[in-house]
Design an enzyme around this catalytic site. Structure first.
Site, PDB file in Angstrom:
ATOM      1  N   TYR A 109      -9.736 -43.302  15.193  1.00 53.62           N
ATOM      2  CA  TYR A 109     -10.052 -41.910  14.872  1.00 53.62           C
ATOM      3  C   TYR A 109      -9.069 -40.964  15.552  1.00 53.62           C
ATOM      4  O   TYR A 109      -8.518 -40.055  14.917  1.00 53.62           O
ATOM      5  CB  TYR A 109     -11.482 -41.617  15.323  1.00 53.62           C
ATOM      6  CG  TYR A 109     -11.995 -40.238  15.001  1.00 53.62           C
ATOM      7  CD1 TYR A 109     -12.522 -39.945  13.749  1.00 53.62           C
ATOM      8  CD2 TYR A 109     -11.968 -39.227  15.958  1.00 53.62           C
ATOM      9  CE1 TYR A 109     -13.007 -38.689  13.447  1.00 53.62           C
ATOM     10  CE2 TYR A 109     -12.451 -37.959  15.669  1.00 53.62           C
ATOM     11  CZ  TYR A 109     -12.973 -37.692  14.417  1.00 53.62           C
ATOM     12  OH  TYR A 109     -13.447 -36.428  14.133  1.00 53.62           O
ATOM     13  N   ALA A 136      -6.056 -41.558  16.710  1.00 56.24           N
ATOM     14  CA  ALA A 136      -4.702 -41.704  16.171  1.00 56.24           C
ATOM     15  C   ALA A 136      -4.561 -40.960  14.845  1.00 56.24           C
ATOM     16  O   ALA A 136      -3.556 -40.286  14.594  1.00 56.24           O
ATOM     17  CB  ALA A 136      -4.372 -43.184  15.987  1.00 56.24           C
TER      18      ALA A 136
END
Length: 259
Positions: free
Chosen positions: A163, A165
């Site tokens: 999430y 990233a």
């Protein structure tokens, strides 16, 4: 001296596409855009859910239509964009809001699958919708793109690496496209919500939310979807013509607070 122009906040005649608009921040954004005068394409995975928001907007005598849109499907993104442009005569506002969130340690057996799913829904879909809408945005009087990222793209919580990233990627995409599309007069901005009361946080017990908010945010509370939506809609206004490439936390002071 140059005269001060009138503040223009109305969106009359604008066509807007909002993804993930059936609930939470997306629903609030769709309603507020319609109240500002835009015709809104309310999109979500299930047409029935999107239609419920359309009915809310129509009950106020405002303009909206619903579409089923799985943002992981490139062909559907293209089709819905063209159908919305035909229905409204214009697409000048894109709000990339659809999202998912899952906690998963990096050594989990399903990590690769979840990584791919997070990136396609949270990041790849953003650029696909923007690309589909570009011909319409380039013809628009006040073209606006608002991408919804997260404070998780500015910091991190253990177990949310996929999430975080993807959301960091949204921030990078926003800045890059702001530079690239500026010559066309298209503004591209990004909002990073902090702890907000939405479906994604519904499973967190109220007591845990209160403890977290008191410990981490300056305002000592969770935010409301409408508080994010007001910022989103303000970036779509004609008066926001010199704001682009901005990364704006709407987080109750979470990023600002050290202790």
């Amino acid at each position: 001296m140059r005269p001060i122009p009138e503040v223009v906040a109305r969106l009359d005649g604008a066509g807007a596409i909002v993804t993930g608009a059936a609930s939470g921040m997306g629903r609030a954004t769709a309603i507020l855009l319609a109240r500002a005068g835009a015709s809104v394409a309310v999109t979500d995975v299930r047409l029935a859910d999107a239609q419920a928001v359309v009915d809310e907007i129509a009950a106020e005598g405002l303009s909206a239509q619903g579409w089923a849109l799985d943002v992981a499907d490139h062909d559907v993104i293209t089709r819905v964009t063209e159908e919305a442009a035909a229905a409204f005569g214009d697409v000048s506002i894109i709000v990339n809001n659809a999202g998912i969130s899952a906690s998963l340690p990096i050594d989990d057996a399903t990590y690769d699958t979840e990584w791919d799913r997070h990136l396609v829904i949270l990041l790849t879909a953003h650029q696909r919708l923007i690309r589909a809408a570009l011909p319409h945005l380039r013809r628009a009087a006040h073209p606006r793109i608002v991408n919804i990222a997260s404070t998780e793209g500015l910091g991190a919580t253990a177990g949310f690496s996929a999430y975080s990233a993807a959301k960091a990627g949204v921030i990078g995409l926003t800045r890059s496209l702001a530079v690239e599309l500026g010559k066309s007069g298209i503004t591209v901005n990004c909002i990073c919500p902090g702890p907000i009361d939405t479906g994604m946080t519904q499973a967190i017990p109220d007591e845990a939310k209160q403890v977290y908010a008191a410990r981490r945010t300056a305002l000592r509370r969770y935010g409301l979807p409408e508080e994010v939506a007001f910022m989103t809609v303000s970036l779509c206004a004609p008066a926001a013509s010199f704001v682009t490439g901005a990364i704006i936390p709407v987080d109750g002071g979470l990023i600002a607070r050290n202790a």
